[in-house]
Design a protein around this motif. Structure first.
Motif, PDB file in Angstrom:
ATOM      1  N   LEU A 199       0.634  -1.491  -0.425  1.00 19.06           N
ATOM      2  CA  LEU A 199      -0.283   0.038  -0.115  1.00 19.06           C
ATOM      3  C   LEU A 199       1.096   1.242  -0.025  1.00 19.06           C
ATOM      4  O   LEU A 199       1.683   1.176   1.172  1.00 19.06           O
ATOM      5  N   ASP A 200       1.054   1.458  -1.104  1.00 18.32           N
ATOM      6  CA  ASP A 200       2.093   3.228  -1.003  1.00 18.32           C
ATOM      7  C   ASP A 200       1.602   4.329  -0.768  1.00 18.32           C
ATOM      8  O   ASP A 200       2.551   4.909  -0.009  1.00 18.32           O
ATOM      9  N   TRP A 201       0.214   4.650  -1.282  1.00 15.66           N
ATOM     10  CA  TRP A 201       0.485   5.803  -0.459  1.00 15.66           C
ATOM     11  C   TRP A 201      -0.808   5.486  -0.571  1.00 15.66           C
ATOM     12  O   TRP A 201      -2.264   5.361  -1.816  1.00 15.66           O
ATOM     13  N   ILE A 202      -2.008   6.934   0.757  1.00 16.13           N
ATOM     14  CA  ILE A 202      -3.872   7.190   0.866  1.00 16.13           C
ATOM     15  C   ILE A 202      -3.807   8.585   0.351  1.00 16.13           C
ATOM     16  O   ILE A 202      -3.411   9.531   0.585  1.00 16.13           O
ATOM     17  N   GLN A 203      -5.219   8.880  -0.518  1.00 17.24           N
ATOM     18  CA  GLN A 203      -5.583  10.402  -0.714  1.00 17.24           C
ATOM     19  C   GLN A 203      -6.786  10.868   0.031  1.00 17.24           C
ATOM     20  O   GLN A 203      -7.678  10.200  -0.701  1.00 17.24           O
ATOM     21  N   PRO A 204      -6.892  10.592   1.660  1.00 14.27           N
ATOM     22  CA  PRO A 204      -8.372  10.981   2.087  1.00 14.27           C
ATOM     23  C   PRO A 204      -9.718  12.380   1.489  1.00 14.27           C
ATOM     24  O   PRO A 204      -8.745  13.185   1.016  1.00 14.27           O
ATOM     25  N   VAL A 205     -10.171  11.951   1.031  1.00 12.86           N
ATOM     26  CA  VAL A 205     -11.115  13.084   0.690  1.00 12.86           C
ATOM     27  C   VAL A 205     -11.988  13.213   1.511  1.00 12.86           C
ATOM     28  O   VAL A 205     -13.477  11.519   1.883  1.00 12.86           O
ATOM     29  N   GLY A 206     -12.445  14.551   2.022  1.00 12.22           N
ATOM     30  CA  GLY A 206     -13.857  15.008   2.815  1.00 12.22           C
ATOM     31  C   GLY A 206     -15.092  15.810   1.437  1.00 12.22           C
ATOM     32  O   GLY A 206     -14.962  16.106   1.789  1.00 12.22           O
ATOM     33  N   GLN A 207     -15.290  14.302   1.006  1.00 14.23           N
ATOM     34  CA  GLN A 207     -16.144  15.487  -0.181  1.00 14.23           C
ATOM     35  C   GLN A 207     -17.729  15.426   0.321  1.00 14.23           C
ATOM     36  O   GLN A 207     -18.522  16.397  -0.282  1.00 14.23           O
TER      37      GLN A 207
END
Length: 399
Positions: A376-384
């Motif tokens: 798991l390289d990276w995660i972009q959390p998004v508060g849509q």
């Protein structure tokens, strides 16, 4: 202050949590809570911007300042991964959609006598909070609330809930009313007048026998990349423009320059069409109307997108099929994609872009992929869904 416990984080449902695990309704990190339950405000507490906050179920976190709100979105993702013992090299800062940016919403209306209440349900309740302001919705959507309320005095049945679905499309707003009774010439004329006066993109009603489109001057569309899709009624779209842009950008980074990509749970083509330029894309989707819309759009644009009507829960792609692709995009429903992920874990696909609207099911699936040899390289959390406990993300796995 020695008897006041510090609130350190916000739990998944929006309560503040102290260091010793005590849950405090309305608590914000940095607040202190006394033994008698009184909250002493801290630096991350702000005044809610909506008069309905606290009653309306549309928002849980309007009292939380922006930096702490972004931390909550990121922490939800980190916490879900920790719960599954999954390591991630890089959980990026959360991207939040701005106020007044929600372009789709499902509301409820109820007529009682000559009055119609219209809005989101109250928190954990079937009671409707009659919406008189909304800092969430696009102004174009909110502008329709009062006119719809007035229209429903004519076509809503007494004490029978009406579903009101609103969505912004390229041509304007789509309005769908479910559970109404529009009988007689006056009602028919009122509906036509309403659609014309508000320059709707599409107006449809369901009186119990299925959806009837009453107004659609031209086929309503949405644009993904440089391709326009004629979308079915209330087709699933990302909730905000900025949220969609953040997820598309993350997916594009995750798949890199892979010459052939599979988009699984493709919907009407949000990702398939956004990334198709210069590569071949295979798109699988179980909803027949969505895959038909995607197929027609790809054909019109002469895009190299091959589509398949396929239920990926019952018939996931197996490793022999998956291994043809340089990258896979996965955007499953809230429950995740357990059956498809099992097959992916056994595949040799070099890169996976996983888009999720549920950190818990994502973390469960991530654990399977990691056990299958992925990193798991990276995660972009998004508060849509601003001011909500609903958290989304896009992540990259590699093998």
């Amino acid at each position: 202050m020695s008897d006041a416990a510090l609130i350190e984080r916000i739990a998944a449902r929006g309560d503040g949590v102290t260091g010793d695990g005590r849950h405090v309704a309305g608590g914000v990190p940095g607040d202190r809570v006394r033994d008698d339950g009184i909250i002493i405000p801290g630096p991350n507490r702000i005044e809610p911007v909506c008069r309905h906050f606290g009653k309306c179920g549309g928002c849980q976190l309007q009292h939380v300042a922006e930096p702490a709100l972004a931390d909550f979105v990121r922490d939800r993702v980190v916490g879900a991964l920790e719960g599954q013992d999954v390591a991630c090299a890089d959980v990026l800062p959360a991207l939040l959609s701005p106020p007044q940016s929600r372009r789709r919403a499902t509301l409820t209306a109820l007529r009682t006598g000559k009055q119609v209440a219209l809005g989101f349900n109250a928190a954990q309740s079937n009671q409707i909070v009659d919406m008189r302001m909304c800092p969430l919705l696009l102004p174009e959507l909110f502008a329709l609330i009062a006119p719809i309320r007035e229209l429903l005095t004519m076509i809503a049945q007494q004490r029978r809930p009406v579903k009101v679905k609103l969505q912004m499309l390229d041509q304007g707003v789509e309005v769908i009313l479910e559970g109404v009774k529009a009988e007689g010439l006056d009602a028919a004329m009122a509906l036509q007048d309403f659609a014309g006066a508000h320059a709707l993109a599409r107006f449809a009603i369901d009186q119990g026998d299925g959806l009837e489109t009453l107004w659609q001057p031209e086929p309503p569309t949405m644009r993904f990349g440089d391709v326009t899709v004629e979308v079915p009624a209330f087709a699933f779209l990302q909730a905000t423009d900025t949220g969609q842009a953040a997820l598309v950008d993350a997916v594009t980074r995750a798949i890199g320059d892979a010459p052939a990509v599979a988009d699984l749970f493709a919907g009407v083509g949000t990702f398939a069409l956004s990334v198709q330029a210069g590569r071949k894309v295979y798109a699988a989707e179980a909803a027949r109307d969505a895959v038909a819309a995607l197929t027609a759009a790809a054909n019109r644009a002469r895009a190299l997108v091959a589509t398949e009507h396929r239920d990926l829960f019952r018939r996931p792609l197996i490793p022999a099929e998956l291994n043809r692709f340089g990258a896979v995009i996965l955007d499953p429903p809230r429950a995740g994609a357990e059956e498809q992920v099992k097959q992916l874990a056994d595949s040799s696909v070099p890169a996976i872009a996983y888009v999720s609207c549920n950190p818990a099911s994502f973390a469960r699936d991530a654990k399977m992929l990691v056990h299958g040899g992925y990193t798991l390289d990276w995660i972009q959390p998004v508060g849509q869904f601003r001011w909500s406990t609903h958290v989304e993300l896009a992540a990259r796995f590699s093998k």
